[in-house]
Design an enzyme around this catalytic site. Structure first.
Site, PDB file in Angstrom:
ATOM      1  NE  ARG A   1     -38.242   9.900 -60.871  1.00 15.48           N
ATOM      2  CZ  ARG A   1     -37.242  10.778 -60.899  1.00 15.48           C
ATOM      3  NH1 ARG A   1     -37.271  11.844 -60.116  1.00 15.48           N
ATOM      4  NH2 ARG A   1     -36.220  10.582 -61.703  1.00 15.48           N
TER       5      ARG A   1
ATOM      6  N   PRO B   1     -32.944  16.248 -65.361  1.00 12.37           N
ATOM      7  CG  PRO B   1     -32.384  17.974 -66.823  1.00 12.37           C
ATOM      8  CD  PRO B   1     -33.553  17.349 -66.133  1.00 12.37           C
ATOM      9  CD  GLU B   2     -29.560  11.945 -61.327  1.00 11.20           C
ATOM     10  OE1 GLU B   2     -28.786  11.951 -60.346  1.00 11.20           O
ATOM     11  OE2 GLU B   2     -30.131  10.913 -61.728  1.00 11.20           O
TER      12      GLU B   2
ATOM     13  CE  LYS C   1     -32.491  16.597 -59.215  1.00  9.98           C
ATOM     14  NZ  LYS C   1     -33.589  15.594 -59.272  1.00  9.98           N
TER      15      LYS C   1
END
Length: 268
Positions: free
Chosen positions: A258, A2-3, A52
């Site tokens: 990523r 989640p950002e 976060k």
């Protein structure tokens, strides 16, 4: 993972539902049981997010710190709640709602000093009113590291993840491998302002939308995006598909574990 907008959205929800009242806190799974017993039956004073990280404050030295990681999630339910199912790390129950936390990489009780130390390690968060973008610029301006990697470094900028990283670079025509020190202050200020606006929109809607009005599906006559992440985007998870602006195929590459996405034409 989640950002930042997701954590701020959670913080607003939990503050609205639980702050200012006594709450019951326990750990059905047992891994958080000792800490849970220290705040069980206490008044939850406030809930906030930094990047976060989610912080439930019961007092200056009783702050429950949660980092969801890749698999963590909260599930909400009205009271009375059913018996916990699965590995519930923390159950927090208020007067009308309760929430179960499963699968976080962090769920721990911190003192005020420990919270301050945590926040000192984080860069400015575009969604916080106390954010100072100059702190991030100081890191960027002297770094040979690519801007794509720097935007994902939580010590530089807190809350930005893979989607916002890819999209804000596209929106400003910035090649992702540009060294931070070559970005320029004016461009950085534009990127920061755009992140503030885009991420605030994500808090309101619960999804990430980054395309400008002229590139919306109904304007371009294209089908809406079908993706589990939701939202209309330019390049994220669109590898091999035509760029919405110039029709050049979107590229992807691995960067620090990523996936990075960009348009080689729009981001020359």
């Amino acid at each position: 993972m989640p950002e930042g907008h997701t954590l701020h959205r959670l913080a607003r929800l939990h503050h609205r539902r639980y702050a200012g009242t006594e709450v019951r806190v326990r750990s059905p799974q047992g891994r958080f049981a000792a800490d849970a017993s220290l705040v069980d039956g206490s008044v939850l004073e406030r809930v906030e997010a930094h990047g976060k990280h989610l912080l439930h404050s019961f007092g200056p030295d009783r702050v429950v710190h949660v980092h969801l990681g890749l698999y963590g999630k909260f599930t909400e339910a009205p009271v009375p709640m059913e018996e916990p199912r699965g590995k519930v790390r923390m159950r927090l129950v208020g007067s009308t709602y309760g929430t179960d936390l499963r699968g976080p990489i962090a769920c721990q009780l911190l003192t005020g000093a420990e919270v301050a130390a945590l926040r000192s390690r984080l860069g400015p968060d575009p969604l916080r009113e106390d954010a100072d973008p100059e702190r991030a610029w100081e890191r960027l301006a002297r770094s040979r590291t690519s801007i794509a990697a720097l935007l994902m470094d939580q010590k530089v900028l807190a809350g930005v993840g893979n989607v916002y990283r890819a999209e804000v670079l596209f929106r400003h025509g910035i090649p992702p491998h540009t060294p931070g020190r070559e970005l320029g202050r004016e461009r950085w200020q534009l990127v920061w302002s755009d992140l503030v606006e885009l991420m605030a929109g994500g808090v309101r809607s619960g999804r990430i939308d980054t395309v400008r009005p002229e590139h919306e599906p109904e304007v371009m006559g294209r089908a809406p995006r079908q993706d589990r992440h939701g939202g209309e985007v330019y390049v994220y998870r669109r590898a091999g598909q035509p760029c919405l602006v110039c029709a050049t195929p979107v590229l992807t590459a691995d960067l620090s574990g990523r996936n990075l996405y960009w348009c080689p034409s729009c981001q020359q």
